[in-house]
Design a protein around this motif. Structure first.
Motif, PDB file in Angstrom:
ATOM      1  N   SER A   1      35.196  57.956  18.117  1.00 61.28           N
ATOM      2  CA  SER A   1      35.575  58.722  17.223  1.00 61.28           C
ATOM      3  C   SER A   1      35.439  58.065  15.706  1.00 61.28           C
ATOM      4  O   SER A   1      35.044  59.036  14.730  1.00 61.28           O
ATOM      5  CB  SER A   1      37.102  59.029  17.346  1.00 61.28           C
TER       6      SER A   1
ATOM      7  N   SER B   1      31.916  59.164  15.065  1.00 60.29           N
ATOM      8  CA  SER B   1      31.800  60.454  14.736  1.00 60.29           C
ATOM      9  C   SER B   1      32.099  60.735  13.281  1.00 60.29           C
ATOM     10  O   SER B   1      31.665  61.843  12.467  1.00 60.29           O
ATOM     11  CB  SER B   1      32.461  61.130  15.543  1.00 60.29           C
TER      12      SER B   1
ATOM     13  N   ASN C   1      37.295  63.261  21.225  1.00 59.60           N
ATOM     14  CA  ASN C   1      37.185  63.192  19.958  1.00 59.60           C
ATOM     15  C   ASN C   1      38.313  63.997  19.154  1.00 59.60           C
ATOM     16  O   ASN C   1      38.232  64.521  18.130  1.00 59.60           O
ATOM     17  CB  ASN C   1      35.789  63.317  19.457  1.00 59.60           C
TER      18      ASN C   1
ATOM     19  N   CYS D   1      39.744  63.981  15.704  1.00 59.78           N
ATOM     20  CA  CYS D   1      38.637  64.364  14.618  1.00 59.78           C
ATOM     21  C   CYS D   1      38.123  65.601  14.961  1.00 59.78           C
ATOM     22  O   CYS D   1      37.061  65.946  14.872  1.00 59.78           O
ATOM     23  CB  CYS D   1      37.503  63.258  14.566  1.00 59.78           C
TER      24      CYS D   1
ATOM     25  N   ALA E   1      34.740  68.955  17.092  1.00 53.99           N
ATOM     26  CA  ALA E   1      33.887  67.895  17.585  1.00 53.99           C
ATOM     27  C   ALA E   1      32.656  68.459  18.132  1.00 53.99           C
ATOM     28  O   ALA E   1      32.716  69.736  18.879  1.00 53.99           O
ATOM     29  CB  ALA E   1      34.526  67.011  18.234  1.00 53.99           C
TER      30      ALA E   1
ATOM     31  N   GLY F   1      32.351  64.332  14.196  1.00 50.79           N
ATOM     32  CA  GLY F   1      33.747  64.974  14.098  1.00 50.79           C
ATOM     33  C   GLY F   1      34.170  65.742  12.810  1.00 50.79           C
ATOM     34  O   GLY F   1      33.434  65.399  11.759  1.00 50.79           O
TER      35      GLY F   1
END
Lengths: 517, 158
Positions: free
Chosen positions: A12, A15, B125, B128, B131, B140
């Motif tokens: 995450s 990301s 994810n 966030c 995604a 994200g």
């Protein structure tokens, strides 16, 4: 000595650009001639602050976040490598209220250590549980787990020690430990965080399980959607083999345990334990009848322990500090801690590990800070796509397995997905049926066909066609799914559907009087 | 060596590597898809005979799992999350944008072969959201604008 800088390699965080941040820090440090060591740790679980950058100082780790690559120069200008002040300064990480108010047992090391450094793991109480287990007889290891009150964290909440005891007492030439890492529930990511942030704790938990029940082979069934976890687990397993924590003679004890990661292939139903075993055997993931229980006749027909990642990752601390230590957290029959995951439309999404018993409202507002959009929270789905939608009137329910079950909701794997008042609950109910249709393994007729019929009936309701008749039909269909399915996919799809219908009937175009008629 | 011979030798090498493992079919299919980008129908007889399975069993497994594909993917595969957490953060509007930007629906590939679009039900994810995953990279808090930027950066967009 070079200064230690921590930038998470959790997927995450990646990301959101953590990789670019780490690269920018390394480059800037080199240009300025500042000696640093960048450690790619797991995430602290405060995702609204990711990418989080931490700096080790004598007072503790100082945090900055959320950091993007384009502010790295200004961080250096503020002398952040010595803990200097910057507009993104957050102070000491462990003093942040979101973090400080948690009880991190299972997640003790996540975000702190270098995930694939065995030395780091050992320096932070790692493998103490296993060393204790190696000195105990099998029944006593199982007893410690039973005494801890640990219940399966995958969602079903079955007592882990009882499952282990069945496998221990079923004689066989071969037994297996399976870690169910097919974390497919929307709103959940705690398994992923463990596997990416502290893989050794899972490996240790599985090794203890193997020794306890007499299994020499373990499999981690990992979903293919987790490529970073895959890489981290394999790197950690290799190190554990090299250092004699896996293999034929674990730490000179003569005990044998082998471990391998197997990838799933995008089937939600393979998170169901019998379907998972079919998949591991190389077949279509069709659900099996129970009995026989997997603990008696499981993988390849042999006695098998199937536990969730969090359950197994909670075992080392139980063997290290004792069953009583763990049991002293929590309330009623829900003992220990539960790693909750706050997701969806929430201001402060992340991982919250606390003892059982906090209310949902405290979680949503004290930790979560309300919705991300700033609008009122209208509905919360707890326990993944098969969990019920809860309206505001249920927010004072304590987070405890029995309290949730009493109002026809489920705590499941602890995922909490938040929706603001723009959500259309009839659409969400339709989606639940659609998801069931996409993911059904096809074995049970109510699930295979009923889910598609369910989509159609809900569409009719949304379009206002023969409302009274179709609502009755939908309830009847849900009843069939509920009672006529082998596993939770068909059996629990009615939870989100009916809870949406019951608590948010206005979204279905129903006024109370019409339904009563 | 023709492409077909090449494929046979790749599949043979993979089945040799995995066939001693218990329950080898999924690891074999993953390795074939990693090497070739998909599991071509022509491979099925080779896999079946090497693992002592029927062709129907192998085909049945390929068709059961969403991840295995029987057609070649585009240069990049976009997995867009459709699950609840992402929906709570606008995934449905994003989905409309993505499909119109690429000019394709789920399970399709752009005419120039640049992008394939697949739905996915959770990438883990969820903190966030919304995604997506492109190849091995996860993204994200995607907006229509950031999606366009990412796709443009990856080059050959439609």
């Amino acid at each position: 000595m070079s200064q230690k800088i921590y930038v998470s390699a959790d997927s995450s965080a990646l990301s959101l650009g953590a990789e670019r941040v780490a690269v920018a820090i390394a480059k800037e440090a080199q240009q300025r001639g500042v000696e640093i060591e960048i450690i790619r740790n797991g995430s602290r679980g405060m995702y609204w602050l990711e990418p989080l950058v931490e700096v080790g100082t004598p007072a503790g780790r100082v945090a900055y976040g959320p950091v993007q690559a384009n502010v790295v120069k200004s961080l250096f200008d503020s002398n952040f490598t010595e803990g200097g002040t910057h507009p993104l300064s957050l102070g000491l990480t462990e003093e942040l209220p979101y973090f400080k108010r948690q009880t991190r047992l299972t997640f003790a090391r996540v975000g702190i250590t270098d995930p694939i450094s065995l030395q780091d793991y050992l320096d932070n109480e790692g493998y103490k549980g296993l060393m204790n287990a190696l000195r105990m007889d099998q029944a006593n290891i199982v007893k410690a787990v039973t005494d801890s009150g640990l219940r399966g964290r995958g969602g079903a909440a079955f007592p882990t020690g009882i499952k282990w005891n069945t496998v221990l007492n079923t004689p066989s030439d071969q037994k297996y430990i399976i870690c169910n890492a097919d974390e497919g529930d929307s709103g959940t990511f705690s398994d992923r965080m463990i596997m990416e942030g502290d893989p050794f704790v899972l490996i240790e938990g599985m090794t203890i399980a193997g020794i306890a029940v007499g299994a020499t082979q373990g499999y981690i069934y990992l979903r293919v959607e987790y490529p970073h976890a895959h890489k981290t687990l394999n790197a950690a397993i290799e190190k554990a083999y090299q250092a004699g924590y896996l293999g034929a003679d674990i730490q000179g004890s003569g005990k044998h345990f082998d471990l391998e990661v197997r990838l799933g292939a995008g089937a939600y139903v393979c998170g169901e334990e019998t379907s998972l075993m079919e998949s591991l055997e190389g077949k279509r993931g069709l659900v099996r009848f129970k009995p026989p229980l997997p603990a008696i006749k499981g993988l390849f027909g042999k006695p098998t322990v199937v536990n969730n990642v969090i359950s197994l990752a909670s075992v080392p601390i139980i063997l290290d500090k004792g069953g009583d230590y763990y049991r002293d957290f929590g309330l009623g029959r829900s003992r220990g801690t539960l790693p909750l995951q706050l997701a969806g439309n929430i201001k402060h999404p992340g991982l919250v590990e606390v003892a059982f018993g906090m209310t949902l409202r405290e979680l949503l507002y004290d930790f979560g800070g309300g919705s991300a959009t700033g609008r009122p929270i209208r509905a919360v789905q707890v326990g993944g796509p098969l969990g019920a939608y809860m309206p505001e009137s249920q927010f004072d329910t304590p987070l405890d397995y029995e309290a949730f079950a009493a109002i026809w909701t489920v705590l499941g794997h602890g995922g909490v997905v938040v929706f603001d008042d723009t959500v259309n609950m009839a659409e969400m109910a339709r989606y639940s049926m659609e998801f069931c249709a996409v993911e059904s393994c096809g074995k049970c007729t109510p699930c295979r066909i009923g889910s598609t019929r369910g989509v159609e009936v809900i569409e009719d309701i949304i379009n206002g066609r023969e409302l009274v008749k179709n609502v009755a039909l939908l309830r009847d269909l849900c009843n069939t799914l509920l009672n006529g399915s082998l596993c939770a996919l068909g059996g629990m799809t009615p939870y989100p559907v009916l809870s949406a219908l019951n608590h948010f009937s206005e979204d279905f175009g129903i006024d109370e009087n019409a339904e009563a008629a | 060596m023709t492409e077909r011979d090449n494929m046979h030798s790749i599949v043979q090498e993979i089945t040799e590597r995995f066939k001693a493992k218990p329950g080898p079919l999924l690891p074999v299919l993953h390795a074939v898809q990693d090497a070739l980008g998909f599991v071509p129908a022509e491979c099925v007889p080779d896999i079946a005979s090497a693992l002592n399975l029927s062709r129907a069993e192998v085909h049945g497994v390929i068709s059961f799992y969403h991840y295995f594909r029987e057609t070649p993917p585009g240069k990049h595969t976009i997995h867009l999350c459709r699950a609840e957490s992402c929906q709570a953060m606008g995934a449905k509007q994003l989905e409309v944008h993505v499909k119109s930007r690429l000019g394709i629906d789920y399970h399709e590939t752009t005419a120039d072969g640049s992008f394939s679009l697949e739905p996915v039900y959770c990438l883990g994810n969820c903190a966030c959201s919304p995604a997506m995953q492109i190849d091995h990279d996860i993204y994200g808090r995607i907006t229509a604008e950031t999606f366009d930027e990412i796709v443009n950066e990856l080059g050959e967009s439609a």
